[in-house]
Design an enzyme around this catalytic site. Structure first.
Site, PDB file in Angstrom:
ATOM      1  CG  PHE B 156     -26.245  25.402  10.549  1.00 39.95           C
ATOM      2  CD1 PHE B 156     -27.590  25.311  10.928  1.00 39.95           C
ATOM      3  CD2 PHE B 156     -25.271  25.192  11.506  1.00 39.95           C
ATOM      4  CE1 PHE B 156     -27.940  25.017  12.246  1.00 39.95           C
ATOM      5  CE2 PHE B 156     -25.608  24.902  12.828  1.00 39.95           C
ATOM      6  CZ  PHE B 156     -26.955  24.809  13.191  1.00 39.95           C
ATOM      7  CB  THR B 159     -18.178  27.776  14.038  1.00 46.04           C
ATOM      8  OG1 THR B 159     -18.640  26.495  14.465  1.00 46.04           O
ATOM      9  CG2 THR B 159     -16.714  27.932  14.401  1.00 46.04           C
ATOM     10  N   GLY B 164     -15.839  27.986  18.979  1.00 50.64           N
ATOM     11  CA  GLY B 164     -16.498  26.881  18.305  1.00 50.64           C
ATOM     12  C   GLY B 164     -17.189  26.003  19.333  1.00 50.64           C
ATOM     13  CB  SER B 165     -15.827  23.495  21.683  1.00 55.66           C
ATOM     14  OG  SER B 165     -15.166  22.698  20.731  1.00 55.66           O
ATOM     15  N   GLY B 198     -19.928  26.175   5.840  1.00 62.09           N
ATOM     16  CA  GLY B 198     -19.971  25.502   4.542  1.00 62.09           C
ATOM     17  C   GLY B 198     -21.028  26.123   3.642  1.00 62.09           C
ATOM     18  NE  ARG B 333       4.079  -4.006  -4.173  1.00 61.54           N
ATOM     19  CZ  ARG B 333       4.833  -3.246  -4.956  1.00 61.54           C
ATOM     20  NH1 ARG B 333       4.502  -3.047  -6.222  1.00 61.54           N
ATOM     21  NH2 ARG B 333       5.934  -2.685  -4.503  1.00 61.54           N
ATOM     22  CD  GLN B 352      -0.060  -5.476   3.850  1.00 60.47           C
ATOM     23  OE1 GLN B 352       0.944  -5.180   4.489  1.00 60.47           O
ATOM     24  NE2 GLN B 352      -0.515  -4.721   2.862  1.00 60.47           N
ATOM     25  NE  ARG B 355       0.878  -2.247   8.109  1.00 62.40           N
ATOM     26  CZ  ARG B 355       1.680  -1.807   7.138  1.00 62.40           C
ATOM     27  NH1 ARG B 355       2.506  -2.642   6.524  1.00 62.40           N
ATOM     28  NH2 ARG B 355       1.657  -0.545   6.769  1.00 62.40           N
ATOM     29  CD  GLU B 451     -22.704  19.295  13.259  1.00 62.40           C
ATOM     30  OE1 GLU B 451     -23.494  18.968  14.143  1.00 62.40           O
ATOM     31  OE2 GLU B 451     -22.870  20.278  12.517  1.00 62.40           O
TER      32      GLU B 451
END
Lengths: 700, 700
Positions: B156, B159, B164-165, B198, B333, B352, B355, B451
Site C-alpha cells: 500500500f 507516503t 507523509g502527513s 511495508g 525479584r 514499584q 510505577r 497512519e
C-alpha cells in the site's frame, strides 16, 4: 568576533555550506562561533577538533554505512578501535587523572562517536584503573602500568545475577587461607555469578572483584575488592576455576562485551586484596585505617560519584546529538502551510517548537551543570587523595553524593524523554536506523539503570535533605553545605510564606521568577516529606517501611525538584554573570528561562496544591511565557545546534547534516545500504513454492 | 468455577507449576480463569489457544535463542512464516472480512508472537486487499483471489520521501493517455519516491499507488489509487521503469521489508484505477458517484479509521506483554528488606507498585476500549458497504474518525511510556535483549507515527469537538453523536459550575469520581480552546495560524482529555454492569478506578487552574486513592497478568515466564547464546598485537 581563528588551514570554525539551513542561520541573534568560544574555550575546542579529525581520517573508524555488523564483528571492531585510541594517546595518563575538563571533553568525543568505544576504553582505564588507584596501594600500581600498555585488560565486577542495587547482599566470598597466604574466591551458586560486567564477556584478563571477606575464625568483614586474573593474556582462555562468558545481545552498546563469571574456589595471592580501606596480615589478622564502618563508607562515596557524574555527562551528550538531528530536520522538513502552494518548515509550528526547544535548553543547562559538578568532584577527589579528613571534607563528600545521586536520574531521564521526542518529531525518518536516533535511545537507556537505579538513587538525595532537616530540628545545626546548594533552606519557614507574584507572562521571561518558585517548591516538598515520614513512624512503621511509604509524591518529588533547582540556579548564575558578552546575553537568558519554566511547569499541580499559585492566571502566565520563549528561540535554534553538534562524521545522521540537504543526504544514504536494489536471495520461495491454502488447517 | 474446561487433554486453562509466583497467586482475590472467560469468552480463548499451539509446535516458528539474525535472514524467515500462515488458514477469508472479534484475536496472536509477521501478513491481505475491496470494483476482485493464493504479493503505497502527513501534497502523477487507454505513473524526482511502504522492499509484486490524477486537458482531479505491478511474480525482478528497493534497517519490525519505489513513466491499463470514488472513461472523461468532494472525503474516513483502530489494538497487546514481564519479574525479584537477612519482592515497594500497576490497569481499560471501538467500526463499515448515505451514518463516520484519531495516540503513547517504565523497572535484566522489552519498545514505537503522526492526528479530534461547539453556537444544533460520546457536552455550562466534592480518599475508590472530574475537564478545555481560537482569529490570524497557535495547552490537551474520558467512561460502564460476576466486581472496580485516577492526576494542574480543585486536600485525596488502589491491587497483580499474558513460548522472556523461576530461566537462556563461553575469534589481536602508546599521537 573571532577572526584569528578563521582563515588558517586548521580553522576552528569552517563556514557551513550555504544551503537550506542558511535562512535560519542568517536570522540568528548571535554568532555561534562566539558562543562556542565562550562556552568551551579555545583549548577545548582545539582538542575536540583534533580528536574528531583523527577519527575521521582513520579508515578503522569509518562509519559502517549499510553494513549491519554481527555481534561478534562489532565487538572485534570496537576492540580494534579501542586499541587504536592507545596509539593516538590523545590524553596522557597524567592528564586523564589530573585534568577533569580534558577528561570530560575526551569522553564527549569518544562517546559522541560511539558509546561502546567510550565504555570499553574507560571501563578498562578508569573503572578498573581508578579502582586500583583509589582502593589499592603501591603494591598494585604495576597493574595500572599494564593497563596503559594493554598487557592486561581490566573490568570492574560488583553486580551479581540476583543483586545489584543492594550491594551489601553481594554473595561472592573471599576466604583467607593463612597456610598458603591466599584468598579463595568463590561463587556459591549461579545467582551469585558476577553479571553485567563490561569488558568481561570476551576481553578482560583481570577483574576487580567485590566479595565478602572471611577470615579464618569465620568472621565476615564485609565487602572488599580483589584483583583476580580471569583469563590468560597470551591466549584469552579462562584461568582454571573461572567460568567466564558473554551475556549476549543488549538493547544497545553492543560493541561492548558485557559478561558474567563464576568462580570455583579460585586462589589468588594475599597481596591482591585492594587494601586502602582494610588489609589482612599474612597470619590472617584484619587491619583498617578507619575507626568505624561509617567513616570507611564515607571515604568510598567519592568514587561512587565519579561514575554517576560521568553518566550525567554521557546523557547530556546524547541529548545534544538528538536535538541537533531533530532541529536541523525540523528546519528543513516542510509540511503543510497557509496555502496549498506554500509549505513551511515544521519548526515554524508552535507545537514542534514546544516539543523540541525545551530539550535544546535542557541540553545547554545540563551540560553546564554536569561540567561544573565534574569540577566540584575533582576538588573533592584532590582532598581525598591529599588525606583531608576534616569535617568540611566529609560534608563536601555527602553533598556531592547527593547531587550526583539525583543528577544522574535527572540527566538520564531528560535525555531518554528528549531522544524519544526527537525520534517522534522526525516522524518516519526518525525511525530509520541510519538516522541514529534509535542508537542514541538504546545507548542512553542504561544510563537510567547502571551505577544505581534512578529511582533508588533519588532516595540518597532525599535522605540527605531530610537528614539535614532532622539535624537542625534536633540539634539546631544550621542548614548549610560546602557548595551552598542547601543554604537557602535555612529560611524555609519564610520561604513557605511567599506567593507567586507574576501577573503577566513578561514577568516570567527571566529565570529569576522560576528560581523563586523552585525554592518555595523544594521547601514545601521537604516539609511535607518530613511530616509524612514522622507521621509514618508515629503510626508504628519501622524505619524501613516508613521510608518506603514516603517515596511516591513526597521524597521522590523532593529529590527531583531539589536537583532541578540546583541546575536552574547554576545556569541562571552562569548566564547572568558580568563576564557574559552582551551579544550573548539575550539568547543565554532565554535558554535559562525556558529550561527553568518548562521544568517548573511539571510541578504546577504542587504549586497550586500548596498555595504558591492561586487563580487561573498563575498557570497561564507560565504557559504563555514558555510559548513566548519558544517562539523567540526558534530563529536561534539552528545556530544553537551549530554550537553543540559535532562534525557530520561524528553526528552520523543523514537528516541531521550541517548542510541541511535533508533529502539528498537521506536518499544517498539509502542507496548505500547493502543489497538495496537486489531481489532477496530467497526469491524462489515466493516464485516457486506457493502455499496450499488451509493445507495445515488445525481443528478448532 | 469453570470445571468443564479443565481436566481434558486440550484444557483451556492448564494449571501453573507451583513455584516462586505461587504465593501471589494464592493471595489473589479472584479466579484468573473466571476473569479470562468473562473478558474473552470461550470461543476466543479456544481460538487463541489453537493459534498459539500451532505456532509452538512448528519448528519454523521456533524462537531463535542466541542466534542473531541478519536483516536478510530475518526477512526471509518472516516471509516463510507468513506463507505458512496461509497454509494454516486459521481464519477463512470470509471471517477476516466479516468477524471483527476473530480478526482482532488473530491480530493479537500473530502480533504477540512477532509484529513483523503480523505486519507482513496484514499489509498484504488487509491493507492491500481491503484497499482494493473498498476502493475498487468488481473488475478488481481477481486481485483479491490472487492475494489469498499468494500468486501476487501486495503493498500500500501512499507516503513519499518528502510528504507523509500532508497527503494532499503527494506528488506522484498518473496522466491518462486515451490513445492507448493507459495511465502513466511517474515520480517527478526522488523526493516524490514512494517511501516506507511495508512489503515493498523485497517481496511485493503489486502496489496500490496513490497519485494525482491528470486528464488530457491537463486538469488535476486529485489523489486517486491505482494497482501497479512493480515486480514480476516469476522472478521477483522489478518491472520496466520501476526502481524499487529496500530501505534498510529500522529501529524495529525488521522482519518487515519496508521499501521505496520510483516510477519512470510506467504505463498501466485504464482498468487499474480503483474506481469506487471516481472513474475515467476510455476517452478520458471523469465520472464520480459523489456530488461533492466533502462527501467523497467523508466516505473515505472509515477506511482511514481501520488502520488507526488496529494500531490501538497493537499498542495494547504490546503493553500487555510488557506489564506481564515486568510484574512477574517484580513478584520474584527480591532486593533489600526490613532486616539484613530477609529480602522482599520488589513488588512490595510502594514505588514499584506505583510505577507498574497503573499500566496494568491501562492495559485492561484500553484493551476493552479498543475492542469496543473495533466493533463500532465494523458497524460503520457495514453501513458503508450497504450504501447507507444517511445523515446519521455520516455523523457516525465523523465520530469514529475522531475517536480513532485520538485513540491511536493515547494507546501508542501509553504503551511507549509503559514499556519504558517496565524496562527500567526490571533494571539491568530489562536491558538484556532476550528479555524482550527492547523489542517491544522498538516494535511499538512506529505506532506513534504511521497512519498519521500522533500530534497531527489529535488535531482531527479537537477540530471535531470545536466544530460541534461552533455548530451549536451558530445554529443551535444539539451537541450529540451516534455513540453518545459527546452528548454530555450539551450541559457544559452546568458542568463547568461543578466542583470537586471528594473529601477523603475513600470517596475516590470508585471510577465515578474521576469520571465526573473528567467531564468538567473536557468542558473546561473545550471552552478554553474555543475562546482561544476565536481570540486568535479576532486578532487577525488566518485560520491556519489560528489553529496552529491553539495547539499547545489547549487543543492538544482537549483531544487527549476527551479520549481518556471516553476510555474511562466505557470501562466504568463495563465494570459496573449487572452482568459482572460478583466475585470479579472488586478487582475490576479497582482497575477502573486506578486507571481513571492515574490518568486524571496528570491533569491536576488544570483542575486547579480552572477552579474544579481548590485547597491542598483535593490533590492529596487523589494521590492517596491512587496509592491505596495500588496496594489493594498488588496481591492481584500476578493473577491479572495470568489473564492477559500469552503462553511462555509467545511471551518469550526468561524473566517473565509463568513458572516464576526468574534466575534459572535467565541463566539457562544466557548459556544458550551463541559462542557464549568461547573466546572471541579475534583473540590474537589482543595477545599478539600490542599498541605502542602514542605512536600515532596527533599534534595538538
Amino acid at each position: 568576533m573571532v577572526p584569528t581563528l578563521e582563515g588558517s588551514p586548521d580553522a576552528l570554525f569552517p563556514d557551513f555550506p550555504k544551503g537550506p539551513l542558511h535562512a535560519y542561520r542568517a536570522r540568528a541573534s548571535f554568532s555561534w562561533k562566539e558562543l562556542s568560544l565562550f562556552l568551551e574555550g579555545e583549548d577545548t575546542l582545539r582538542f575536540k577538533k583534533t580528536v574528531f579529525s583523527a577519527l575521521e581520517s582513520d579508515p578503522l573508524f569509518a562509519r559502517s554505512h549499510g553494513t549491519h555488523l554481527s555481534l561478534e564483528k562489532y565487538r572485534e571492531l570496537n576492540f580494534l578501535r579501542c586499541r587504536r585510541i592507545f596509539e593516538y594517546e590523545f590524553l596522557s595518563v597524567e592528564d586523564m587523572f589530573r585534568s577533569p575538563l580534558k577528561m570530560l571533553a575526551f569522553t564527549h568525543c569518544l562517546g559522541m562517536y560511539d558509546w561502546s568505544l567510550a565504555a570499553k576504553y574507560f571501563l578498562h582505564t578508569m573503572a578498573f584503573g581508578s579502582a586500583i588507584y583509589n582502593s589499592g596501594s603501591e603494591r598494585h600500581f604495576e597493574y595500572i602500568q599494564k593497563v596503559f600498555s594493554m598487557e592486561i585488560f581490566g573490568c570492574f565486577a560488583l553486580t551479581e545475577v540476583s543483586h545489584g542495587s543492594n550491594t551489601k547482599a553481594i554473595r561472592t566470598t573471599a576466604h583467607y587461607d593463612p597456610a598458603t597466604e591466599e584468598f579463595i574466591i568463590h561463587s556459591p551458586d549461579f545467582e551469585a555469578a558476577k553479571f553485567w560486567v563490561g569488558n568481561m564477556g570476551k576481553t578482560a584478563t583481570h577483574a576487580v572483584v567485590f566479595a565478602q571477606l572471611y577470615l579464618p575464625g569465620g568472621q565476615c568483614h564485609g565487602l572488599h575488592s580483589f584483583v583476580v586474573q580471569i583469563r590468560d593474556p597470551k591466549t584469552l582462555l579462562p584461568m582454571p576455576g573461572v567460568m567466564v562468558g558473554d551475556m549476549g545481545k543488549k538493547l544497545g552498546q553492543n560493541g561492548l562485551d558485557n559478561g558474567f563469571a563464576m568462580f570455583h574456589q579460585v586462589r589468588i595471592p594475599r597481596q591482591n586484596l585492594l587494601n586502602r580501606a582494610g588489609d589482612v596480615t599474612p597470619d590472617g589478622t584484619y587491619l583498617s585505617p578507619f575507626q568505624d564502618a561509617r567513616q570507611r563508607f564515607g571515604a568510598s562515596l567519592g568514587s561512587l560519584s565519579v561514575g554517576r557524574v560521568s553518566i550525567m555527562c554521557m546523557a547530556v551528550a546524547n541529548l545534544q546529538l538528538a536535538v541537533s538531528i531533530a532541529l536541523r530536520f525540523s528546519a528543513t522538513r516542510r509540511q503543510f502551510g497557509p496555502t496549498q502552494e506554500e509549505e513551511i518548515p515544521v519548526l515554524e509550528y508552535q507545537l514542534q517548537q514546544w516539543r523540541l526547544l525545551p530539550y535544546l535548553a535542557a541540553a545547554y543547562a545540563l551540560h553546564y551543570f554536569s561540567k561544573s559538578l565534574f569540577l566540584d568532584l575533582a576538588e573533592l577527589q584532590r582532598g581525598l587523595l591529599g588525606g583531608d579528613r576534616s569535617a568540611r571534607q566529609a560534608e563536601f563528600g555527602h553533598e556531592i553524593h547527593a547531587l550526583a545521586s539525583a543528577g544522574k536520574p535527572l540527566a538520564s531521564w531528560t535525555a531518554q524523554q528528549g531522544i524519544q521526542e526527537c525520534r517522534e518529531a522526525c516522524g518516519g525518518h526518525g525511525y530509520l536506523a541510519m538516522n541514529r536516533l534509535g542508537v542514541l535511545r538504546d545507548d542512553n537507556d542504561p544510563n537510567c539503570t547502571y551505577e544505581g537505579d534512578n529511582n533508588v538513587l533519588l532516595q540518597q538525595t532525599s535522605n540527605y535533605l531530610l537528614g539535614l532537616l532532622a539535624r537542625r530540628d534536633q540539634g539546631g545545626a544550621r542548614l548549610q553545605s560546602p557548595l551552598k546548594t542547601v543554604d537557602f533552606l535555612e529560611a524555609y519557614p519564610d520561604i513557605l510564606g511567599q506567593r507567586f507574584t507574576g501577573s503577566s507572562f513578561a514577568d516570567c521571561l527571566d529565570s529569576a521568577v522560576p528560581l523563586a518558585a523552585y525554592k518555595w517548591l523544594v521547601c514545601y516538598l521537604l516539609r511535607e516529606s518530613y511530616q509524612k515520614l514522622n507521621q509514618e513512624k508515629r503510626s508504628g512503621s519501622n524505619d524501613f517501611e516508613a521510608r518506603n511509604n514516603c517515596q511516591v509524591y513526597y521524597c521522590r518529588s523532593l529529590a527531583l525538584a531539589f536537583m532541578e533547582l540546583t541546575v536552574v540556579q547554576r545556569f541562571h548564575e552562569y548566564t547572568h554573570q558580568p563576564g557574559v558578552p552582551p551579544s550573548l546575553r539575550p539568547v543565554l537568558g532565554r535558554l535559562s528561562a525556558l529550561y527553568a519554566l518548562w521544568s517548573l511547569s511539571r510541578h504546577t499541580a504542587v504549586l497550586y496544591q500548596g498555595g504558591y499559585f492561586s487563580g487561573p492566571q498563575a498557570g497561564k502566565v507560565v504557559e504563555s511565557a514558555i510559548l513566548t520563549l519558544c517562539s523567540q528561540l526558534k530563529d536561534d535554534a539552528v545556530a544553537l545546534v551549530d554550537v553543540i553538534a559535532p562534525p557530520d562524521f561524528v553526528l552520523d545522521s543523514p537528516i541531521g547534516r550541517a548542510d541541511g540537504e535533508l533529502y539528498k543526504n537521506l536518499w544517498g544514504a539509502v542507496l548505500q545500504e547493502s543489497s538495496v536494489l537486489e531481489r532477496g536471495s530467497w526469491w524462489a520461495e515466493f516464485s516457486h513454492n506457493k502455499p496450499v491454502l488451509g493445507s495445515l488447517k488445525p481443528k478448532l
